[in-house]
Scaffold this motif. Structure first.
Motif, mmCIF file in Angstrom:
data_model
loop_
_atom_site.group_PDB
_atom_site.id
_atom_site.type_symbol
_atom_site.label_atom_id
_atom_site.label_comp_id
_atom_site.label_asym_id
_atom_site.label_seq_id
_atom_site.Cartn_x
_atom_site.Cartn_y
_atom_site.Cartn_z
ATOM 1 N N MET A 27 -1.927 5.747 2.472
ATOM 2 C CA MET A 27 -0.859 5.913 1.496
ATOM 3 C C MET A 27 0.469 6.334 2.131
ATOM 4 S SD MET A 27 -1.897 9.439 -0.450
ATOM 5 C CE MET A 27 -0.453 9.431 -1.495
ATOM 6 N N GLY A 66 -15.130 7.527 -3.111
ATOM 7 C CA GLY A 66 -15.554 6.239 -3.652
ATOM 8 C C GLY A 66 -14.433 5.418 -4.253
ATOM 9 N N GLY A 67 -13.402 6.050 -4.708
ATOM 10 C CA GLY A 67 -12.295 5.302 -5.309
ATOM 11 C C GLY A 67 -11.117 6.223 -5.487
ATOM 12 N N VAL A 68 -10.082 5.686 -6.108
ATOM 13 C CA VAL A 68 -8.841 6.456 -6.240
ATOM 14 C C VAL A 68 -9.093 7.837 -6.843
ATOM 15 C CG1 VAL A 68 -6.656 6.538 -7.475
ATOM 16 C CG2 VAL A 68 -7.408 4.420 -6.409
ATOM 17 N N ASN A 84 0.244 12.844 -6.631
ATOM 18 C CA ASN A 84 -0.977 13.283 -7.300
ATOM 19 C C ASN A 84 -2.112 12.271 -7.257
ATOM 20 O OD1 ASN A 84 -0.069 15.848 -7.946
ATOM 21 N ND2 ASN A 84 0.964 15.090 -9.778
ATOM 22 N N VAL A 85 -2.084 11.402 -6.243
ATOM 23 C CA VAL A 85 -3.199 10.487 -6.027
ATOM 24 C C VAL A 85 -3.451 10.392 -4.525
ATOM 25 C CG1 VAL A 85 -2.828 8.999 -8.006
ATOM 26 C CG2 VAL A 85 -1.670 8.478 -5.877
ATOM 27 N N GLY A 141 0.786 -1.232 0.000
ATOM 28 C CA GLY A 141 0.000 0.000 0.000
ATOM 29 C C GLY A 141 0.813 1.275 0.000
ATOM 30 N N PHE A 157 -12.503 9.085 2.439
ATOM 31 C CA PHE A 157 -12.117 8.735 1.071
ATOM 32 C C PHE A 157 -13.172 7.831 0.445
ATOM 33 C CE2 PHE A 157 -9.752 5.322 -1.264
ATOM 34 C CZ PHE A 157 -9.508 6.035 -2.415
ATOM 35 N N LYS A 158 -13.601 6.834 1.203
ATOM 36 C CA LYS A 158 -14.602 5.899 0.698
ATOM 37 C C LYS A 158 -15.933 6.597 0.444
ATOM 38 C CE LYS A 158 -13.466 1.394 2.524
ATOM 39 N NZ LYS A 158 -13.498 0.522 1.384
ATOM 40 N N VAL A 159 -16.344 7.383 1.438
ATOM 41 C CA VAL A 159 -17.681 7.964 1.355
ATOM 42 C C VAL A 159 -17.718 9.106 0.347
ATOM 43 C CG1 VAL A 159 -19.434 9.205 2.646
ATOM 44 C CG2 VAL A 159 -18.254 7.270 3.689
ATOM 45 N N SER A 209 -9.483 7.211 5.564
ATOM 46 C CA SER A 209 -9.959 6.142 4.685
ATOM 47 C C SER A 209 -11.471 6.195 4.548
ATOM 48 C CB SER A 209 -9.568 4.772 5.245
ATOM 49 O OG SER A 209 -8.185 4.642 5.304
ATOM 50 N N THR A 261 -7.371 11.201 -8.513
ATOM 51 C CA THR A 261 -6.139 11.733 -9.094
ATOM 52 C C THR A 261 -6.354 13.219 -9.358
ATOM 53 O OG1 THR A 261 -6.780 11.443 -11.382
ATOM 54 C CG2 THR A 261 -5.818 9.544 -10.299
ATOM 55 N N VAL A 262 -5.274 13.958 -9.266
ATOM 56 C CA VAL A 262 -5.384 15.398 -9.529
ATOM 57 C C VAL A 262 -4.187 15.861 -10.344
ATOM 58 C CG1 VAL A 262 -6.608 16.011 -7.432
ATOM 59 C CG2 VAL A 262 -4.118 15.959 -7.416
ATOM 60 N N THR A 270 1.965 4.028 -1.541
ATOM 61 C CA THR A 270 1.800 4.750 -2.797
ATOM 62 C C THR A 270 3.016 5.612 -3.113
ATOM 63 O OG1 THR A 270 -0.481 4.865 -2.087
ATOM 64 C CG2 THR A 270 0.081 6.045 -4.073
ATOM 65 N N GLN A 299 -4.684 7.206 -1.915
ATOM 66 C CA GLN A 299 -5.074 5.821 -1.713
ATOM 67 C C GLN A 299 -5.062 5.604 -0.208
ATOM 68 O OE1 GLN A 299 -6.586 3.410 -2.940
ATOM 69 N NE2 GLN A 299 -5.276 1.871 -3.846
ATOM 70 N N GLU A 300 -5.929 4.729 0.275
ATOM 71 C CA GLU A 300 -6.004 4.487 1.715
ATOM 72 C C GLU A 300 -4.626 4.188 2.313
ATOM 73 O OE1 GLU A 300 -9.089 1.824 3.172
ATOM 74 O OE2 GLU A 300 -10.206 2.212 1.336
#
Lengths: 634, 318, 377
Positions: free
Chosen positions: B226, B119-121, B220-221, A200, B114-116, B111, B123-124, A202, B223-224
């Motif tokens: 991270m 919903g997913g990854v 630039n991303v 994990g 992020f989920k709520v 996390s 990117t910016v 990143t 993720q849970e």
């Protein structure tokens, strides 16, 4: 506001639907245990989405109820969850991680009514009397290979990077497949591999990707939930990314060229179907490319990627599905050395050429002579000389020594005992030992198919067969050929001549001419001698059916079809096993069903119904509807 | 790979880039620790900063500029720092344990949001490298030093600023006094609580900024989880640097350089024709081992360990 | 640390003062109410969620066994943390020490399986686990004693080194040969020989005799710390290094020793977990127990006996949280956030406990000024 209203409407609708189906059956209850998060864009997400797809296909929550529990990296906690599911009478409990296996087998017998499934795995415990465990594990190296083939063609810098998590599990299968794909399509390209040591992290993935880019890579790939960091890095560098597990093109449409996608839906569906028919476990699912569970998603909208690249990807996929390519899951760590002793020449258009060309292709796939050394001795019709050659190779420390002839068996079994650390293989044979593999071709199957076509094509109703000696692979082929003729044309007369030699071209020509004189207009035969017979039937304007290798090259207008032995999977499998320390004990046979046999057509224009008949025969043999006898009844 | 100079300049560039989050978080922690508070919650605060920054910038969120993302990270980091200060200063909770609590909370909350919310990854297009006229085109130095995003320069600029604040301002004096001898500081009228509130909040803001630098400038991303332990490394680097910003910077650079270099060693290992086969996991260990080893050999550093570190202060009532 | 902690008495820890006992409970309730707001925001019913949590942790025999199973490694780690913290060493490295203990126990039992009598093998396996953990703890211990390398730094680093070593061993030299043959290459070891599996107390539950080992260690370590000279010296060094030095105690030696003992207990936790529960080493084994153990130890006021109820409470929290996730289907992240809240609230609540006991001490001191003087001397 509008969103809230929509949601409340949806809830009302669901309630109405639920009330309406009160009288319906109890839903099937599936419990799912995920090691990471359900939206990790990788392993866990693929299973969760598969299950949702099954639910949707079955008609929603009233038909299939899903309870998931994610973030279960702790095996103890996962075990408890499995028990809870069992206690509550769940129908199917999916433990989506190999680490759960030990506990799963401990508790599965206590819940005989519940089916358990786990992966990546292939053990269902059936040998230990456990009947309610399914196993699943995809051949991730296959999609890796397809991605690799495309990456090899697409790279401009000839440098491609892999950002791996830890060198184990699915990741290493995928990476190995990818490397082989690149080797196959672009032997000049370098594949650079780094691992971050984490699933994990990143930032670590981003830093590894940047290092690859600094080293010149213009294409990257990688796996696990860490990869977004790497994809972003290659996107900024205007390069391309190849994905696995889920279709990451949905997030990065401008960078992801293709993705290997785990679609567990058919696997879960198959488990539920098995349950419905009373089977609670015992099946190991190994999704292979193209069977629905392991798919490729090609992002053809991507600008800058030539159409040939996608075509090559599709072709690679087709070849894997046809078993013409066998991507190895385990690669030898050091240079792998194969020696082969063959009775005839490597250009015999028959027995020896068939295996040698497969070896050469494997060599390229594994990365050239540095990775796979091939030593061969051809023309070893003298068994004593062959035995000496085999011993020399073993003495030289070759990893795998292949005795490519039934006749070498006796001496091979003697010398194999002296070299327990060397793997040996021989064929046509089925007898194995601790350090001996055996392989054979079910040549009667292709013989049958050729016979069916020959029976339909003959105008004179006389068909000739030029055999070497009535033994081994040749006998199987000839027996099958005769059965095929009888099936399609019971009235045809069959002329059978043995020359008593494998290599006497003149004798074969002579036998052929005798048969032609007796009215034969279609011939077939086996061994390297047949070129004499093919010349003869070409001169007479008749047709030829070949076996062992594709013989149409020199006589495209004479050779209707050839049964081709595809040794690639067998060789690949043996290298893979030897690399993992297994030196023998397995026997292989080439059949239509396992892709080891193919019918390859020449340039002859033949009626469509003949080809239809051939295809029907192949399908019937595959399904077991037709069983071709190896020995003809007396 | 033939362009050795090019590769070395890339190594320098990447070292500076990936040292940035450590630098932000460690410098903030230096202030907190200098005043006597060990904040082990950096990991959680970084994650919250990383999420809020990217959410503010992303199209899935508010679609604002990266600077708004930085602001969001500073605010959320500051709020968490403030909470940490309340817990450790006013409520005098054990700092190690409350920090772990904050880390858990940050991991879970980031996390969950992020989920709520996403919903997913996500990117910016975050902070982009700045191109300087002439300088960026220089051989070697152009790549190594002059193609960074603004946060990298800010992080390194904060080092001398921190030194100046700590050593040359009255606030810095108060911080050091409070960390060294809170009772004495108290007796001369310095509010121990106020100083610690400020430093811990500041540390939280810096940790939030560290998270933002990861999510909207480096990767630039989002993720849970991270950060994957970077927050703990940042705390460790404070000890490595013996509470001196310059030394902390040295530690961050050393750690970052070793991490980048081990990647290149792995790359070199996988080159065709290279037959050395070092297992990657052993290479990944190198930066961690190196930090310890360097510390062994750099012994004669002057010790400035704040005497009151981890010790809550309670005024003696009349 | 707290004034009370240096004068532990079972009676003190387990009650006596209702406010001291109630404060953490109130804190847990407060944390859960904040959690309830999060749950409501997620559209879940907090009452349903929390009753699932309590049921999951204590609802019936089986739930209780689960809680105790989970508490076992936590307790062992926490006892170790007590020793280190009492000795003035902040051991963040229990996670790595636990991994190394488990992997060493695994390697040892697999290597000597069949060559030693079963019982002996089982005992030696646990000892090897503890010894390996001790060695992993000795590294930062000696670095601190000999080179004055800060132990927070070195233990954080040693954790990462242990994880990478673990992955290396499990994906390379120690990988289950079956995994290689099957081609799945999952990083895990072979199953441990059944000889070394710790007996299960109430099958099918996973609860095993490791629980008694842990409880025994709590008593032993308590005795070690408060009834032996070594223990006295460890604590003396932990409380005031300068004073200890003046008293003639070799401070570096006892600094190292406290980390070595701490590592041994974490290593034992790993060995017990692998022989008691998982029966093989897997990638992802017991992740987080090292950190949770720190929290458990601090909740237990850094007292080995105090760690017992604390470990059970935390085990219950973990088990109940899993049940809650399953029952009301909230993302696992919710649970982690909730755990963080509980930790923060409970640790914050201690101030009331301390204030109250300080007040009692003051009044006691007023009543007996002579004793007070002796104590401070």
């Amino acid at each position: 506001m509008r969103r809230q209203m929509l949601i409340s409407l949806l809830i009302v609708a669901l309630l109405v639907a639920a009330l309406g189906s009160v009288s319906a059956q109890e839903p099937i209850k599936v419990g799912l245990i995920l090691p990471s998060s359900g939206n990790d864009l990788a392993w866990s997400q693929s299973m969760y989405e598969g299950l949702l797809a099954v639910q949707e296909a079955m008609g929603g929550e009233s038909a299939l109820q899903i309870t998931y529990i994610e973030g279960m990296f702790d095996v103890t906690a996962a075990t408890e969850a499995m028990r809870d599911f069992g206690d509550e009478g769940y129908d199917l409990v999916i433990a989506h991680g190999a680490q759960y296996g030990t506990s799963l087998f401990e508790l599965a017998p206590e819940y005989p009514e519940t089916s358990f499934a786990w992966g990546t795995a292939s053990d269902t415990g059936a040998d230990r009397g456990i009947t309610n465990v399914f196993a699943y594990g995809a051949r991730a190296q296959e999609g890796g290979y397809v991605n690799g083939v495309m990456a090899g063609l697409l790279t401009k810098s000839n440098i491609i990077g892999i950002v791996g998590p830890v060198p184990a599990g699915d990741a290493i299968l995928y990476n190995n497949g990818f490397v082989q794909g690149v080797n196959a399509s672009n032997p000049d390209a370098e594949v650079l591999i780094t691992y971050t040591g984490s699933f994990g992290d990143t930032a670590a993935a981003a830093s590894a990707a940047q290092a690859h880019i600094a080293a010149g890579a213009d294409i990257l790939t990688g796996s696990a939930q860490q990869v977004p960091g790497a994809v972003e890095a290659i996107q900024s560098a205007k390069g391309y990314w190849f994905a696995t597990d889920t279709n990451q093109a949905e997030v990065w449409p401008d960078t992801v060229v293709a993705a290997q996608v785990y679609n567990w839906q058919p696997v879960i569906q198959a488990m539920l179907d098995a349950r419905a028919s009373g089977v609670k476990g015992g099946i190991a699912f190994q999704p292979t490319l193209g069977d629905g569970a392991l798919q490729m998603a090609f992002n053809e909208a991507l600008e800058g990627v030539p159409a040939e690249v996608f075509e090559a990807g599709r072709a690679a996929m087709a070849r894997i599905m046809a078993k013409e390519v066998y991507p190895l899951g385990t690669l030898p760590e050091e240079q792998f050395r194969i020696a082969i002793v063959m009775p005839s020449s490597i250009t015999d258009l028959a027995w020896s050429q068939a295996i040698f060309s497969a070896l050469l292709e494997l060599q390229q796939q594994l990365g050239g002579p540095e990775k796979l050394e091939i030593a061969y001795t051809e023309g070893m019709f003298d068994v004593t000389a062959a035995a000496q050659a085999l011993r020399d190779y073993a003495e030289d420390g070759y990893d795998l020594v292949i005795a490519h002839g039934t006749q070498y068996g006796t001496s091979l079994f003697e010398l194999a005992q002296d070299y327990p650390e060397t793997a040996f293989a021989w064929g046509t044979a089925s007898e194995t030992a601790e350090n001996i593999f055996a392989y054979e071709a079910n040549a009667e199957q292709g013989g049958y198919v050729n016979g069916v076509m020959a029976g339909l094509l003959t105008k004179s109703n006389v068909i000739g067969i030029v055999g070497p000696v009535p033994a081994g692979d040749a006998l199987l082929y000839i027996n099958g050929f005769q059965q095929g003729i009888k099936a399609s044309n019971p009235d045809a007369e069959i002329l059978l001549t043995y020359t008593g030699s494998f290599s006497d071209t003149a004798a074969a020509a002579e036998a052929a001419q005798t048969q032609i004189a007796a009215g034969a207009d279609v011939l077939s035969g086996s061994a390297q001698q047949v070129i004499g017979a093919i010349e003869a039937i070409q001169a007479a304007g008749g047709y030829w059916f070949g076996t062992q290798s594709d013989q149409s090259g020199a006589w495209p207008q004479t050779v209707v079809a050839s049964q081709v032995f595809n040794w690639t999977p067998v060789l690949g499998r043996m290298v893979e096993l030897v690399a993992t320390g297994v030196y023998g004990g397995e026997a292989y046979s080439l059949t239509f069903a396992n892709g080891g046999l193919k019918i390859v057509y020449g340039g002859v224009d033949i009626p469509a119904e003949v080809i239809d008949a051939a295809n029907a025969a192949i399908e019937a043999i595959k399904s077991g509807e037709i069983v071709v006898l190896q020995q003809l009844p007396e | 790979m033939t362009d050795i100079v090019g590769v070395i300049s890339e190594i320098v560039r990447l070292t500076l880039l990936f040292a940035t989050p450590f630098l932000f978080a460690s410098l903030g922690e230096v202030f907190a620790q200098r005043s006597g508070v060990l904040n082990l919650g950096v990991e959680g605060i970084m994650l919250m900063g990383a999420f809020f920054a990217i959410f503010v910038v992303s199209d899935k969120g508010l679609a604002l500029s990266p600077w708004a993302g930085v602001l969001a990270a500073l605010i959320v980091g500051g709020l968490m720092g403030l909470a940490m200060a309340f817990v450790s200063v006013t409520l005098q909770a054990q700092q190690g344990i409350s920090g772990i609590g904050f880390t858990l909370f940050g991991q879970g909350m980031s996390s969950l949001l992020f989920k709520v919310l996403a919903g997913g990854v996500i990117t910016v297009r975050g902070f982009q490298p700045i191109t300087f006229p002439v300088l960026s085109g220089l051989p070697f130095f152009g790549t190594a030093l002059f193609q960074h995003n603004i946060l990298v320069y800010i992080a390194f600029a904060l080092v001398p600023i921190s030194v100046w604040v700590l050593n040359r301002t009255s606030f810095g004096l108060q911080v050091r006094a409070v960390g060294q001898n809170p009772a004495a500081a108290d007796s001369v009228g310095v509010s121990v609580a106020r100083v610690r509130y400020i430093t811990v909040t500041l540390g939280g803001m810096m940790a939030g900024l560290a998270g933002a630098s990861l999510s909207i400038a480096i990767t630039n991303v989002f993720q849970e989880n991270m950060t994957a332990g970077a927050g703990f490394i940042a705390v460790a680097l404070v000890y490595f640097g013996a509470w001196s910003p310059w030394r902390v910077m040295g530690g961050a650079l050393l750690f970052s350089a070793a991490s980048i270099l081990q990647n290149f060693v792995q790359i070199f290992n996988s080159l065709r024709g290279v037959t050395i086969n070092i297992p990657p996991n052993l290479l990944i260990m190198v930066p961690y081992v190196l930090i310890i080893v360097v510390l062994i050999f750099a012994r004669e550093r002057k010790r400035v360990e704040p005497a009151a570190l981890t010790k809550p202060f309670e005024r003696e009532e009349g | 640390m707290s004034p009370m902690s240096s004068r532990p008495r079972l009676t003190r820890l387990l009650g006596g003062d209702p406010v001291a006992a109630l404060a953490p409970l109130v804190a847990v309730l407060l944390a859960l109410s904040v959690g309830a707001i999060i749950l409501l925001a997620l559209g879940k019913n907090p009452i349903e969620a929390y009753s699932a949590m309590i049921n999951g942790a204590f609802g019936d025999d089986r739930s209780l066994f689960r809680t105790l199973t989970r508490a076992t490694p936590l307790l062992l780690v926490a006892i170790g943390i007590c020793v280190a913290f009492r000795g003035g060493m902040i051991n963040i490295g229990a996670e790595g020490q636990l991994f190394i203990g488990a992997i060493s126990a695994t390697a040892f039992s697999l290597a000597l399986s069949g060559r030693l009598p079963g019982g002996l093998l089982a005992i030696l396996t646990l000892i090897v686990g503890a010894a390996a953990g001790a060695i992993w703890g000795a590294v930062p211990g000696i670095l601190k004693a000999r080179f004055d390398v800060n132990e927070i730094l070195s233990t954080v680093m040693m954790n990462e080194i242990a994880i990478q070593l673990l992955i290396y061993l499990l994906s390379g030299p120690m990988i289950d040969p079956e995994q290689v043959k099957l081609g799945t290459r999952v990083p895990q070891s072979s199953a441990l020989p059944e000889d070394v599996w710790l007996g299960r107390l109430a099958p099918p539950s996973q609860i095993h005799i490791g629980l008694f080992i842990a409880l025994a260690m709590a008593v032993i370590v308590y005795a070690l710390l408060w009834r032996t000279t070594i223990g006295y010296r460890i604590r003396a060094v932990g409380e005031n290094r300068d004073a200890a030095r003046y008293a003639g105690i070799s401070v570096p030696r006892y600094l190292a020793l406290s980390l070595i003992l701490s590592g041994a207990l974490a290593g034992l936790a790993g060995a017990v977990e692998v022989t008691g529960v998982t029966h093989r080493m897997v990638e992802g084994f017991a992740v987080g127990y090292g950190f949770s153990g720190i929290v458990v130890a601090l909740f237990g006021r850094l007292h080995p006996i105090g760690a017992v109820p604390s470990a059970i409470l935390f085990g219950a929290l973990l088990v109940g949280a899993d049940r809650m996730q399953r029952t009301v289907q909230v993302p696992s992240a919710t649970i982690i956030a909730l755990q963080g809240l509980v930790v923060v609230f409970v640790v914050s609540s201690e101030i009331w406990v301390r204030r109250r006991s300080a007040r009692r001490q003051v009044s006691a001191a007023e009543a007996a000024p002579v004793a007070r003087q002796e104590a401070s001397a």
